[in-house]
Structure formats: structure tokens, C-alpha cells
Write an enzyme that holds these catalytic residues in place. Sequence first.
Site, PDB file in Angstrom:
ATOM      1  N   LYS A  45       0.810  -1.189   0.000  1.00 49.68           N
ATOM      2  CA  LYS A  45       0.000   0.000   0.000  1.00 49.68           C
ATOM      3  C   LYS A  45       0.857   1.258   0.000  1.00 49.68           C
ATOM      4  O   LYS A  45       0.372   2.356  -0.272  1.00 49.68           O
ATOM      5  CB  LYS A  45      -0.860   0.035   1.276  1.00 49.68           C
ATOM      6  CG  LYS A  45      -1.830  -1.076   1.435  1.00 49.68           C
ATOM      7  CD  LYS A  45      -2.540  -0.919   2.807  1.00 49.68           C
ATOM      8  CE  LYS A  45      -3.273  -2.148   3.190  1.00 49.68           C
ATOM      9  NZ  LYS A  45      -3.665  -2.133   4.618  1.00 49.68           N
ATOM     10  N   GLY A  46       2.125   1.109   0.351  1.00 53.18           N
ATOM     11  CA  GLY A  46       2.977   2.269   0.625  1.00 53.18           C
ATOM     12  C   GLY A  46       3.095   3.274  -0.499  1.00 53.18           C
ATOM     13  O   GLY A  46       3.392   4.441  -0.271  1.00 53.18           O
ATOM     14  N   ASP A 101       7.467   2.795  -2.466  1.00 52.32           N
ATOM     15  CA  ASP A 101       7.709   3.878  -1.515  1.00 52.32           C
ATOM     16  C   ASP A 101       9.176   3.972  -1.109  1.00 52.32           C
ATOM     17  O   ASP A 101       9.756   5.042  -1.079  1.00 52.32           O
ATOM     18  CB  ASP A 101       6.811   3.723  -0.270  1.00 52.32           C
ATOM     19  CG  ASP A 101       6.898   2.337   0.370  1.00 52.32           C
ATOM     20  OD1 ASP A 101       7.672   1.480  -0.110  1.00 52.32           O
ATOM     21  OD2 ASP A 101       6.191   2.117   1.376  1.00 52.32           O
ATOM     22  N   ASP A 104      14.780  -0.534   0.625  1.00 52.39           N
ATOM     23  CA  ASP A 104      15.488  -0.717   1.896  1.00 52.39           C
ATOM     24  C   ASP A 104      16.479  -1.875   1.720  1.00 52.39           C
ATOM     25  O   ASP A 104      17.541  -1.689   1.150  1.00 52.39           O
ATOM     26  CB  ASP A 104      14.420  -0.975   2.967  1.00 52.39           C
ATOM     27  CG  ASP A 104      14.971  -1.041   4.376  1.00 52.39           C
ATOM     28  OD1 ASP A 104      16.008  -0.427   4.638  1.00 52.39           O
ATOM     29  OD2 ASP A 104      14.366  -1.724   5.214  1.00 52.39           O
ATOM     30  N   LYS A 132      17.360   3.722   0.912  1.00 53.34           N
ATOM     31  CA  LYS A 132      18.245   3.574   2.082  1.00 53.34           C
ATOM     32  C   LYS A 132      19.402   2.664   1.670  1.00 53.34           C
ATOM     33  O   LYS A 132      19.387   1.477   1.981  1.00 53.34           O
ATOM     34  CB  LYS A 132      17.491   2.863   3.211  1.00 53.34           C
ATOM     35  CG  LYS A 132      16.690   3.707   4.154  1.00 53.34           C
ATOM     36  CD  LYS A 132      16.258   2.813   5.322  1.00 53.34           C
ATOM     37  CE  LYS A 132      14.992   3.279   5.939  1.00 53.34           C
ATOM     38  NZ  LYS A 132      14.450   2.296   6.896  1.00 53.34           N
ATOM     39  N   PHE A 153      13.764   4.178  10.788  1.00 54.39           N
ATOM     40  CA  PHE A 153      12.449   3.759  10.310  1.00 54.39           C
ATOM     41  C   PHE A 153      11.569   4.995  10.140  1.00 54.39           C
ATOM     42  O   PHE A 153      11.315   5.724  11.094  1.00 54.39           O
ATOM     43  CB  PHE A 153      11.812   2.769  11.285  1.00 54.39           C
ATOM     44  CG  PHE A 153      10.606   2.097  10.710  1.00 54.39           C
ATOM     45  CD1 PHE A 153      10.742   1.036   9.823  1.00 54.39           C
ATOM     46  CD2 PHE A 153       9.330   2.528  11.031  1.00 54.39           C
ATOM     47  CE1 PHE A 153       9.632   0.422   9.261  1.00 54.39           C
ATOM     48  CE2 PHE A 153       8.211   1.919  10.479  1.00 54.39           C
ATOM     49  CZ  PHE A 153       8.365   0.863   9.595  1.00 54.39           C
ATOM     50  N   VAL A 154      11.132   5.222   8.906  1.00 55.03           N
ATOM     51  CA  VAL A 154      10.387   6.450   8.607  1.00 55.03           C
ATOM     52  C   VAL A 154       8.907   6.144   8.330  1.00 55.03           C
ATOM     53  O   VAL A 154       8.566   5.036   7.914  1.00 55.03           O
ATOM     54  CB  VAL A 154      11.001   7.191   7.390  1.00 55.03           C
ATOM     55  CG1 VAL A 154      12.424   7.615   7.687  1.00 55.03           C
ATOM     56  CG2 VAL A 154      10.961   6.329   6.131  1.00 55.03           C
ATOM     57  N   ASP A 160       3.830   3.352   6.526  1.00 52.84           N
ATOM     58  CA  ASP A 160       3.138   3.075   7.788  1.00 52.84           C
ATOM     59  C   ASP A 160       4.058   2.500   8.870  1.00 52.84           C
ATOM     60  O   ASP A 160       5.172   2.051   8.596  1.00 52.84           O
ATOM     61  CB  ASP A 160       2.036   2.030   7.554  1.00 52.84           C
ATOM     62  CG  ASP A 160       2.609   0.627   7.358  1.00 52.84           C
ATOM     63  OD1 ASP A 160       3.579   0.475   6.580  1.00 52.84           O
ATOM     64  OD2 ASP A 160       2.130  -0.312   8.016  1.00 52.84           O
ATOM     65  N   ARG A 166       0.105   6.559   7.639  1.00 50.11           N
ATOM     66  CA  ARG A 166       0.167   6.718   6.179  1.00 50.11           C
ATOM     67  C   ARG A 166      -0.374   8.083   5.752  1.00 50.11           C
ATOM     68  O   ARG A 166      -0.016   8.610   4.707  1.00 50.11           O
ATOM     69  CB  ARG A 166      -0.670   5.632   5.482  1.00 50.11           C
ATOM     70  CG  ARG A 166      -0.124   4.217   5.632  1.00 50.11           C
ATOM     71  CD  ARG A 166      -0.844   3.291   4.658  1.00 50.11           C
ATOM     72  NE  ARG A 166      -0.694   1.877   4.988  1.00 50.11           N
ATOM     73  CZ  ARG A 166       0.329   1.122   4.619  1.00 50.11           C
ATOM     74  NH1 ARG A 166       1.316   1.646   3.929  1.00 50.11           N
ATOM     75  NH2 ARG A 166       0.372  -0.156   4.946  1.00 50.11           N
TER      76      ARG A 166
HETATM   77  P1  5GP Z   1      12.775  -3.986   1.367  1.00 47.02           P
HETATM   78  O1  5GP Z   1      12.258  -5.279   0.813  1.00 47.02           O
HETATM   79  O2  5GP Z   1      13.536  -3.153   0.383  1.00 47.02           O
HETATM   80  O3  5GP Z   1      13.573  -4.212   2.632  1.00 47.02           O
HETATM   81  O4  5GP Z   1      11.568  -3.158   1.887  1.00 47.02           O
HETATM   82  C1  5GP Z   1      10.538  -2.815   1.106  1.00 47.02           C
HETATM   83  C2  5GP Z   1       9.330  -2.457   1.920  1.00 47.02           C
HETATM   84  O5  5GP Z   1       9.592  -2.419   3.334  1.00 47.02           O
HETATM   85  C3  5GP Z   1       8.887  -1.071   1.613  1.00 47.02           C
HETATM   86  O6  5GP Z   1       8.023  -1.073   0.521  1.00 47.02           O
HETATM   87  C4  5GP Z   1       8.186  -0.644   2.879  1.00 47.02           C
HETATM   88  O7  5GP Z   1       6.862  -1.085   2.855  1.00 47.02           O
HETATM   89  C5  5GP Z   1       8.927  -1.370   3.960  1.00 47.02           C
HETATM   90  N1  5GP Z   1       9.924  -0.490   4.614  1.00 47.02           N
HETATM   91  C6  5GP Z   1      11.256  -0.541   4.513  1.00 47.02           C
HETATM   92  N2  5GP Z   1      11.849   0.433   5.236  1.00 47.02           N
HETATM   93  C7  5GP Z   1      10.831   1.127   5.798  1.00 47.02           C
HETATM   94  C8  5GP Z   1      10.770   2.287   6.647  1.00 47.02           C
HETATM   95  O8  5GP Z   1      11.765   2.912   7.059  1.00 47.02           O
HETATM   96  N3  5GP Z   1       9.527   2.707   7.009  1.00 47.02           N
HETATM   97  C9  5GP Z   1       8.385   2.078   6.591  1.00 47.02           C
HETATM   98  N4  5GP Z   1       7.241   2.583   7.019  1.00 47.02           N
HETATM   99  N5  5GP Z   1       8.405   0.995   5.795  1.00 47.02           N
HETATM  100  C10 5GP Z   1       9.623   0.537   5.397  1.00 47.02           C
END
Ligand code: 5GP
Length: 180
Positions: A45-46, A101, A104, A132, A153-154, A160, A166
Site C-alpha cells: 500500500k505504501g 515507496d 530498503d 536507504k 524507520f520512517v 506506515d 500513512r
Molecule cells: P525492502 O524489501 O527493500 O527491505 O523493503 C521494502 C518495503 O519495506 C517497503 O516497501 C516498505 O513497505 C517497507 N519499509 C522498509 N523500510 C521502511 C521504513 O523505514 N519505514 C516504513 N514505514 N516501511 C519501510
Amino acid sequence: MRRVEDDIAYTLLTHDEIYDKVHEVGRKIAEDYRDKNPVFVGVLKGCFMFMADLIRCVDIPCEIEFMAVSSYSGTSSTGAVRIQKDLKGDINGRHIILVEDILDSGITLNYLKNYLKVREPASISIVTLLDKPARRQAPVYSDYHCFEVPDAFVVGYGLDYNERYRNLPYIGVLKPEVYS
Ligand code: 5GP
């Protein structure tokens, strides 16, 4: 009255900063994809707020689809990506732009890119609001990103914490007591 911003320790990116940058990136994408009729695939949903703003700056013919995946619980990734909503249409030969969104660990987008590649699109690129790089585990990068952010963590602007925050119109960092 309790307000959503009472839980925010500090603002990382203001709404104005986000607005300006999203417009810049949207116009760049419009230039790069002229005559390609790309399909923007938002990762729910982000992405919802970012996608809505971005797409209004892309003044070329294009289509919009959404996918939904889950991998996060609270503030940490479970590492296992599950597709909750898949694309319905055929993407063979199409130019795909994944809209996420935040990049990470990269696990989600790496998985999604490989998952969609099998359907033989003409190209797949990635646009993220936030990146990040310090946290990257999977070999994936964003072709377009608006902001690099530190390892915190943002929340806000679509992102969210346990489904809340959100609706905050900017990106902020939560107060530590919110996690406990
Ligand atoms: P990844 O698979 O790259 O680790 O993370 C992807 C998903 O993790 C993002 O789409 C998001 O939903 C969530 N996520 C990663 N870091 C953050 C953060 O700092 N804050 C939030 N709210 N969600 C995050």
C-alpha cells in the site's frame, strides 16, 4: 484531541521538499518514456500517495496497475515476500515502471523484478520515493529515486508503522516510545 503528528520525533522531509522533487522525477520519466506507453505498477500500500502525485507529473500516454505484496511486520522485514495481488493484464513487450515507496534491503523489489521478468516485458525500471542504500542486501537499485535517507524507520506520505501514519503529509521519524 490526539493527532497523528504527536508521535513524530522529527520531520525528515517536508511536504514542499517532496512535492518539488516528485515533480522533477515525474518530468524526467515523461521525457525518457515518450512514445513508449509505459505501465506504472504501484506496489501497495505504501506507494499510494507517491504514485498519485508522480503520475500527475507524467504528461504522456501511460497505464496504471497495482500489485500488493507483504514482507514487513512492525519495523522489520520477515524476508519472505508474498504476492497478495497480482497483475491481471498481459505485460509481454510492455515497458514496466515499478513504483515503490522505499528501497530498503531490496528484497521486495528484487523479488518483484524477477517475478515480472518471466512475463517478458520490453523493460522493467524502478522508481522509489526513498532509498536507504546502507541497508541493501539484494542486488537491486532504483533507476529513479527522489531522496536518499539514513538508516531510520520512517513513516508518512503513504508509509506506515503497523498500518498507521500513512496519512501524514510528510516523512517523519517516530518517537522511540511508539515502538515500545
Ligand atoms: P525492502 O524489501 O527493500 O527491505 O523493503 C521494502 C518495503 O519495506 C517497503 O516497501 C516498505 O513497505 C517497507 N519499509 C522498509 N523500510 C521502511 C521504513 O523505514 N519505514 C516504513 N514505514 N516501511 C519501510
